[in-house]
Design a protein around this motif. Structure first.
Motif, PDB file in Angstrom:
ATOM      1  N   ILE B  37       0.816  -1.216   0.000  1.00 17.13           N
ATOM      2  CA  ILE B  37       0.000   0.000   0.000  1.00 17.13           C
ATOM      3  C   ILE B  37       0.853   1.271   0.000  1.00 17.13           C
ATOM      4  O   ILE B  37       0.696   2.093  -0.892  1.00 17.13           O
ATOM      5  CB  ILE B  37      -1.060  -0.051   1.129  1.00 17.13           C
ATOM      6  N   PRO B  38       1.812   1.422   0.928  1.00 14.48           N
ATOM      7  CA  PRO B  38       2.624   2.648   0.855  1.00 14.48           C
ATOM      8  C   PRO B  38       3.434   2.742  -0.439  1.00 14.48           C
ATOM      9  O   PRO B  38       3.480   3.812  -1.074  1.00 14.48           O
ATOM     10  CB  PRO B  38       3.544   2.567   2.072  1.00 14.48           C
ATOM     11  N   LEU B  39       4.038   1.622  -0.860  1.00 11.11           N
ATOM     12  CA  LEU B  39       4.826   1.673  -2.102  1.00 11.11           C
ATOM     13  C   LEU B  39       3.931   1.987  -3.299  1.00 11.11           C
ATOM     14  O   LEU B  39       4.296   2.757  -4.186  1.00 11.11           O
ATOM     15  CB  LEU B  39       5.537   0.336  -2.337  1.00 11.11           C
ATOM     16  N   ILE B  41       1.131   3.658  -3.287  1.00  8.31           N
ATOM     17  CA  ILE B  41       0.729   5.068  -3.265  1.00  8.31           C
ATOM     18  C   ILE B  41       1.843   5.922  -3.851  1.00  8.31           C
ATOM     19  O   ILE B  41       1.624   6.779  -4.711  1.00  8.31           O
ATOM     20  CB  ILE B  41       0.380   5.512  -1.823  1.00  8.31           C
ATOM     21  N   LEU B  42       3.067   5.635  -3.416  1.00  4.92           N
ATOM     22  CA  LEU B  42       4.220   6.401  -3.903  1.00  4.92           C
ATOM     23  C   LEU B  42       4.337   6.282  -5.426  1.00  4.92           C
ATOM     24  O   LEU B  42       4.424   7.282  -6.149  1.00  4.92           O
ATOM     25  CB  LEU B  42       5.480   5.877  -3.215  1.00  4.92           C
ATOM     26  N   SER B 100       4.214  -8.699  -2.841  1.00  3.62           N
ATOM     27  CA  SER B 100       4.455  -7.261  -2.706  1.00  3.62           C
ATOM     28  C   SER B 100       4.685  -6.616  -4.072  1.00  3.62           C
ATOM     29  O   SER B 100       4.193  -5.526  -4.343  1.00  3.62           O
ATOM     30  CB  SER B 100       5.653  -7.000  -1.794  1.00  3.62           C
ATOM     31  N   THR B 104       2.029  -3.982  -5.173  1.00  5.03           N
ATOM     32  CA  THR B 104       2.492  -2.618  -5.420  1.00  5.03           C
ATOM     33  C   THR B 104       2.066  -2.156  -6.810  1.00  5.03           C
ATOM     34  O   THR B 104       1.590  -1.034  -6.995  1.00  5.03           O
ATOM     35  CB  THR B 104       4.030  -2.547  -5.286  1.00  5.03           C
ATOM     36  N   SER B 108      -0.528   0.805  -7.331  1.00  2.44           N
ATOM     37  CA  SER B 108      -0.098   2.041  -7.993  1.00  2.44           C
ATOM     38  C   SER B 108      -1.075   2.400  -9.104  1.00  2.44           C
ATOM     39  O   SER B 108      -1.387   3.575  -9.314  1.00  2.44           O
ATOM     40  CB  SER B 108       1.323   1.902  -8.542  1.00  2.44           C
ATOM     41  N   SER B 153      -8.832  -0.726  -2.684  1.00  3.78           N
ATOM     42  CA  SER B 153      -7.676  -1.415  -2.116  1.00  3.78           C
ATOM     43  C   SER B 153      -8.119  -2.556  -1.207  1.00  3.78           C
ATOM     44  O   SER B 153      -7.413  -3.543  -1.071  1.00  3.78           O
ATOM     45  CB  SER B 153      -6.735  -0.446  -1.399  1.00  3.78           C
TER      46      SER B 153
END
Lengths: 253, 224
Positions: B37-39, B41-42, B100, B104, B108, B153
């Motif tokens: 999730i964080p990756l 979003i980035l 992952s 990711t 994204s 998500s």
């Protein structure tokens, strides 16, 4: 002419090779209502967007109360607070209710106290007949109601000048009136406004001055009486004739 | 219930073993989700940038991950890296890496989609009110993006949980593998166990994913 608050000098806007505005000069006085007319694509909306620095201009300058409006200036957000703008598309923030839509900018931009902002928001909403909708979300409102909220959202910032960009163009006909009535009310209060519209009768009723734009130039500038009864230029005559023709067709049906 | 083969569940620790198998599957999905999730979003924000090189690289990454079956990815990471780089990855680590990478990429794309779906006039109205670009993102764009993103998500999470059923192919003992082992062990005594045990696996996956799916639906409705 000490009471001129907005001046445009030689404002030129091009999209690539396409010139949209070619050297527009315009002065707007305190309390004046200027209605901008012209065929579609003539640059009327672009003119409003340039005044609010949503579009970059290639030449000329725009000053509000002497302060230059420059899209790259650091004080841009400050100048924009003095300009209220209402767009054609219903542009309320869909995730906020009506009250939050109206109070967001006073709270976050002007850092006003919450109670004060809410109290003024409710007073303004009441004036446009929407106080009972304060807790509603934009999706629950009709087009006309959304536009009235958008007007309130601009008014609460205490702008020096209001810009209306074809605010009734996307509305169902029966909702046009309620929005125009609100704008008429603002004119009666002596607000300075620049209005782009296709509602000719409204234009005639509200305008202190008509500015007719065609091909990126101001072709004619006169009082509404003169413009509608005795247009000087051929282009203005042709423009008005298209509306006349439409009116005839409608009655014939 | 001889006919359905459900009695096998009650033998020994079979039920507990199945649950712990589900636990492995959930753990791998959860860790992968927390990384993805964080990756995602980035990368999703980067994908909306004007820089063509960054966009091209991310597009290639996304397409490769999407086109490749997850099983092939698992084999590449688990068996391939052992041969070529001499890495000795455990099945679980390899699974987390693959999920992952996949999560990711998917995330994204969801983030990019949510960001570009915010109409231009939202930015313009905010600007016209005197909001700075930072305030516009904070109060207007991000809240709307998050609302569009959360249901999507959450669905991605359920897809991940389901897809962990593939990792038995690289020797991870997750719920499906445990089921196979139980069925094998009871082949003589309860030949019908295949039905009962796989039915139980179905119910377990359903119980794991259904509440998540309901939550996504509820959020979607609330923020529609």
């Amino acid at each position: 002419m000490s009471d001129v608050i907005l001046t445009l000098r030689g404002v030129t806007k091009r999209f690539g090779e396409n010139g949209v505005l070619e050297g527009i000069d315009l002065d707007v006085k305190q309390g004046e209502v200027v209605v901008v007319l012209g065929p579609s694509g003539c640059g009327k909306s672009t003119l409003l967007r340039c005044i609010n620095a949503l579009e970059e201009i290639q030449a000329g300058e725009i000053r509000l109360e002497g302060e230059k409006i420059d899209i790259r200036s650091k004080s841009l957000a400050g100048v924009r607070q003095k300009i209220g703008m209402v767009f054609q598309s219903y542009d309320l923030f869909p995730h906020l209710n009506v009250l939050d839509n109206v109070t967001l900018a006073p709270l976050k931009v002007q850092k006003r106290a919450k109670a004060d902002a809410q109290e003024e928001a409710l007073r303004l909403l009441e004036r446009v007949g929407l106080k009972d909708k304060a807790e509603s979300f934009p999706r629950e409102l009709s087009g006309g109601q959304k536009q009235r909220v958008a007007i309130v959202r601009a008014l609460i910032m205490h702008p020096e000048i209001m810009l209306f960009d074809e605010v009734t163009a996307a509305l169902d006909p029966e909702m046009v009136r309620e929005v125009l009535d609100v704008i008429m009310g603002l004119a009666a209060q002596g607000r300075t406004m620049i209005i782009v519209t296709h509602e000719m009768q409204f234009a005639r009723a509200i305008a202190d001055r008509i500015v007719f734009i065609d091909g990126g130039h101001i072709v004619e500038e006169s009082s509404p009486e003169e413009f509608f009864t005795n247009p000087k230029t051929e282009r203005a005559q042709n423009f008005l004739r298209t509306f006349l023709f439409e009116t005839v067709k409608k009655t014939a049906e | 219930m001889q006919g359905l083969g459900l009695e096998v569940l009650l033998k020994g620790k079979n039920a507990a073993r199945l649950l712990s198998g589900l636990g492995v599957a959930m753990r791998i999905s959860l860790v992968s989700v927390l990384i993805s999730i964080p990756l995602g979003i980035l990368l999703g924000v980067l994908m909306t940038r004007k820089n063509i090189v960054i966009r091209a690289i991310l597009k290639i990454y996304l397409e490769i991950i999407r086109i490749m079956p997850q099983l092939v990815l698992l084999f590449i990471v688990f068996f391939g890296t052992t041969r070529v780089f001499g890495w000795n990855l455990s099945g679980e680590t390899a699974s987390v890496i693959v999920f992952s990478l996949w999560g990711t990429a998917e995330m994204s794309d969801l983030v990019r989609g949510a960001l570009i779906s915010i109409p231009q006039h939202q930015y313009e109205s905010a600007a016209a009110l005197g909001l700075t670009p930072a305030q516009t993102y904070l109060y207007i764009i991000i809240p709307q993006t998050v609302r569009r993103l959360i249901p999507l998500s959450i669905n991605l999470i359920t897809r991940m949980i389901k897809t962990t059923s593939l990792i038995l192919m690289i020797g991870v003992v997750e719920v499906l593998k445990v089921a196979q082992q139980i069925i094998e062990a009871n082949r003589m005594s309860s030949p019908n166990a295949a039905f009962g045990i796989y039915l139980t696996v179905f119910v377990l996956y359903f119980l794991a994913c259904w509440p998540i799916s309901l939550l996504a639906k509820a959020l979607e409705k609330r923020w529609a």
